[in-house]
Design a protein around this motif. Structure first.
Motif, PDB file in Angstrom:
ATOM      1  N   GLY A 146       1.005  76.710  -1.386  1.00  0.00           N
ATOM      2  CA  GLY A 146       1.800  77.426  -2.371  1.00  0.00           C
ATOM      3  C   GLY A 146       1.159  78.717  -2.830  1.00  0.00           C
ATOM      4  N   LYS A 147       0.431  79.389  -1.937  1.00  0.00           N
ATOM      5  CA  LYS A 147      -0.259  80.614  -2.332  1.00  0.00           C
ATOM      6  C   LYS A 147      -0.273  81.618  -1.201  1.00  0.00           C
ATOM      7  N   ASP A 148      -0.665  82.823  -1.518  1.00  0.00           N
ATOM      8  CA  ASP A 148      -0.806  83.906  -0.556  1.00  0.00           C
ATOM      9  C   ASP A 148      -2.039  83.640   0.316  1.00  0.00           C
ATOM     10  N   ALA A 149      -1.949  83.952   1.594  1.00  0.00           N
ATOM     11  CA  ALA A 149      -3.061  83.708   2.517  1.00  0.00           C
ATOM     12  C   ALA A 149      -4.340  84.426   2.097  1.00  0.00           C
ATOM     13  N   ARG A 150      -4.198  85.572   1.452  1.00  0.00           N
ATOM     14  CA  ARG A 150      -5.390  86.336   1.027  1.00  0.00           C
ATOM     15  C   ARG A 150      -6.162  85.641  -0.074  1.00  0.00           C
ATOM     16  N   THR A 151      -5.558  84.651  -0.724  1.00  0.00           N
ATOM     17  CA  THR A 151      -6.232  83.953  -1.817  1.00  0.00           C
ATOM     18  C   THR A 151      -6.721  82.561  -1.420  1.00  0.00           C
ATOM     19  N   LEU A 152      -6.640  82.219  -0.141  1.00  0.00           N
ATOM     20  CA  LEU A 152      -7.122  80.913   0.305  1.00  0.00           C
ATOM     21  C   LEU A 152      -8.627  80.793   0.093  1.00  0.00           C
ATOM     22  N   SER A 153      -9.060  79.627  -0.319  1.00  0.00           N
ATOM     23  CA  SER A 153     -10.495  79.347  -0.434  1.00  0.00           C
ATOM     24  C   SER A 153     -11.032  79.068   0.971  1.00  0.00           C
ATOM     25  N   PRO A 154     -12.349  79.108   1.148  1.00  0.00           N
ATOM     26  CA  PRO A 154     -12.903  78.763   2.468  1.00  0.00           C
ATOM     27  C   PRO A 154     -12.481  77.372   2.942  1.00  0.00           C
ATOM     28  N   MET A 195      -9.278  74.001   6.474  1.00  0.00           N
ATOM     29  CA  MET A 195      -8.293  72.926   6.651  1.00  0.00           C
ATOM     30  C   MET A 195      -7.131  73.407   7.506  1.00  0.00           C
ATOM     31  N   LEU A 196      -6.642  74.626   7.233  1.00  0.00           N
ATOM     32  CA  LEU A 196      -5.536  75.155   8.030  1.00  0.00           C
ATOM     33  C   LEU A 196      -5.938  75.306   9.500  1.00  0.00           C
ATOM     34  N   ALA A 197      -7.180  75.685   9.749  1.00  0.00           N
ATOM     35  CA  ALA A 197      -7.644  75.807  11.132  1.00  0.00           C
ATOM     36  C   ALA A 197      -7.610  74.465  11.845  1.00  0.00           C
ATOM     37  N   THR A 198      -7.837  73.382  11.117  1.00  0.00           N
ATOM     38  CA  THR A 198      -7.820  72.057  11.753  1.00  0.00           C
ATOM     39  C   THR A 198      -6.404  71.563  12.031  1.00  0.00           C
ATOM     40  N   VAL A 199      -5.420  72.191  11.431  1.00  0.00           N
ATOM     41  CA  VAL A 199      -4.024  71.783  11.603  1.00  0.00           C
ATOM     42  C   VAL A 199      -3.443  72.292  12.927  1.00  0.00           C
ATOM     43  N   ILE A 200      -3.912  73.448  13.384  1.00  0.00           N
ATOM     44  CA  ILE A 200      -3.302  74.138  14.509  1.00  0.00           C
ATOM     45  C   ILE A 200      -3.107  73.273  15.765  1.00  0.00           C
ATOM     46  N   PRO A 201      -4.056  72.449  16.156  1.00  0.00           N
ATOM     47  CA  PRO A 201      -3.810  71.701  17.402  1.00  0.00           C
ATOM     48  C   PRO A 201      -2.573  70.810  17.374  1.00  0.00           C
ATOM     49  N   ASN A 202      -2.201  70.285  16.202  1.00  0.00           N
ATOM     50  CA  ASN A 202      -1.056  69.384  16.130  1.00  0.00           C
ATOM     51  C   ASN A 202      -0.454  69.423  14.726  1.00  0.00           C
ATOM     52  N   ASP A 221     -17.056  69.415   8.945  1.00  0.00           N
ATOM     53  CA  ASP A 221     -17.781  69.872  10.146  1.00  0.00           C
ATOM     54  C   ASP A 221     -17.529  71.354  10.390  1.00  0.00           C
ATOM     55  N   LEU A 222     -16.289  71.785  10.219  1.00  0.00           N
ATOM     56  CA  LEU A 222     -15.963  73.196  10.418  1.00  0.00           C
ATOM     57  C   LEU A 222     -16.665  74.060   9.365  1.00  0.00           C
ATOM     58  N   LEU A 223     -16.680  73.614   8.121  1.00  0.00           N
ATOM     59  CA  LEU A 223     -17.383  74.355   7.068  1.00  0.00           C
ATOM     60  C   LEU A 223     -18.880  74.467   7.396  1.00  0.00           C
ATOM     61  N   ALA A 224     -19.470  73.380   7.895  1.00  0.00           N
ATOM     62  CA  ALA A 224     -20.894  73.402   8.261  1.00  0.00           C
ATOM     63  C   ALA A 224     -21.152  74.400   9.390  1.00  0.00           C
ATOM     64  N   LYS A 225     -20.256  74.469  10.358  1.00  0.00           N
ATOM     65  CA  LYS A 225     -20.401  75.436  11.448  1.00  0.00           C
ATOM     66  C   LYS A 225     -20.300  76.867  10.919  1.00  0.00           C
ATOM     67  N   LEU A 226     -19.370  77.089  10.006  1.00  0.00           N
ATOM     68  CA  LEU A 226     -19.225  78.423   9.410  1.00  0.00           C
ATOM     69  C   LEU A 226     -20.484  78.805   8.626  1.00  0.00           C
ATOM     70  N   HIS A 227     -21.076  77.852   7.951  1.00  0.00           N
ATOM     71  CA  HIS A 227     -22.331  78.083   7.234  1.00  0.00           C
ATOM     72  C   HIS A 227     -23.449  78.418   8.223  1.00  0.00           C
ATOM     73  N   THR A 228     -23.519  77.677   9.307  1.00  0.00           N
ATOM     74  CA  THR A 228     -24.562  77.886  10.318  1.00  0.00           C
ATOM     75  C   THR A 228     -24.521  79.293  10.909  1.00  0.00           C
TER      76      THR A 228
END
Length: 169
Positions: A84-92, A97-104, A127-134
């Motif tokens: 319910g928000k603008d994409a520019r205001t998404l939190s990390p 989470m949205l990136a994990t949705v794309i496959p299905n 796991d994705l957040l940890a990779k982004l941190h790395t």
């Protein structure tokens, strides 16, 4: 090309493991059929895209075409649909989470309606957040804040029909 070779050597059908550029080529120019001839056309279109368009632009186009739910295409619609928000205001964490949705994306719609991630899906986002941190996308403090965030899904996004009616006004 290695994925095509592997599938051919095993005699199986062609499956996943496409690069983002391959997915974009498929979404822009090809059908969803899983045949060798379509995979070859995808490879040629991918090469053409890589030569003609920079990586940053490829990512931008991909994010504006990707499906994030039944009839939900593009990161802007996805942010509104899921949060319910603008994409520019998404939190990390919301972006991860949205990136994990794309496959299905259709499969995960029931979780949005339920209002919560499953423990397995929460782990995948973590796991994705940890990779982004790395890779340095955010620091230790940013990782801790993202991991601690509780996602709040948009309870009743507009249907495609309602969006069309509103956009026509």
């Amino acid at each position: 090309l290695s994925e095509i070779q592997e599938a051919l050597s095993k005699g199986g059908r062609l499956r996943g493991a496409s690069t983002l550029t391959q997915q974009l080529a498929k979404n822009l120019f090809l059908s969803r059929e899983r045949t060798l001839s379509r995979k070859v056309r995808e490879a040629l279109a991918t090469i053409a895209l890589e030569v003609a368009v920079g990586k940053r632009r490829i990512l931008e186009i991909y994010l504006n075409l990707a499906e994030w739910g039944d009839g939900v295409n593009g990161i802007g619609e996805a942010a509104r649909h899921w949060f319910g928000k603008d994409a520019r205001t998404l939190s990390p964490k919301e972006a991860a989470m949205l990136a994990t949705v794309i496959p299905n994306p259709v499969r995960y719609e029931m979780y949005r309606r339920r209002g919560a991630l499953t423990p397995a899906w929460e782990a995948r986002v973590g796991d994705l957040l940890a990779k982004l941190h790395t890779i340095g996308v955010f620091d230790d403090e940013g990782l801790s804040a993202a991991e601690a965030e509780t996602l709040t899904f948009n309870a009743s996004p507009l249907s495609n029909r309602a969006r069309l009616v509103l956009s026509a006004r």
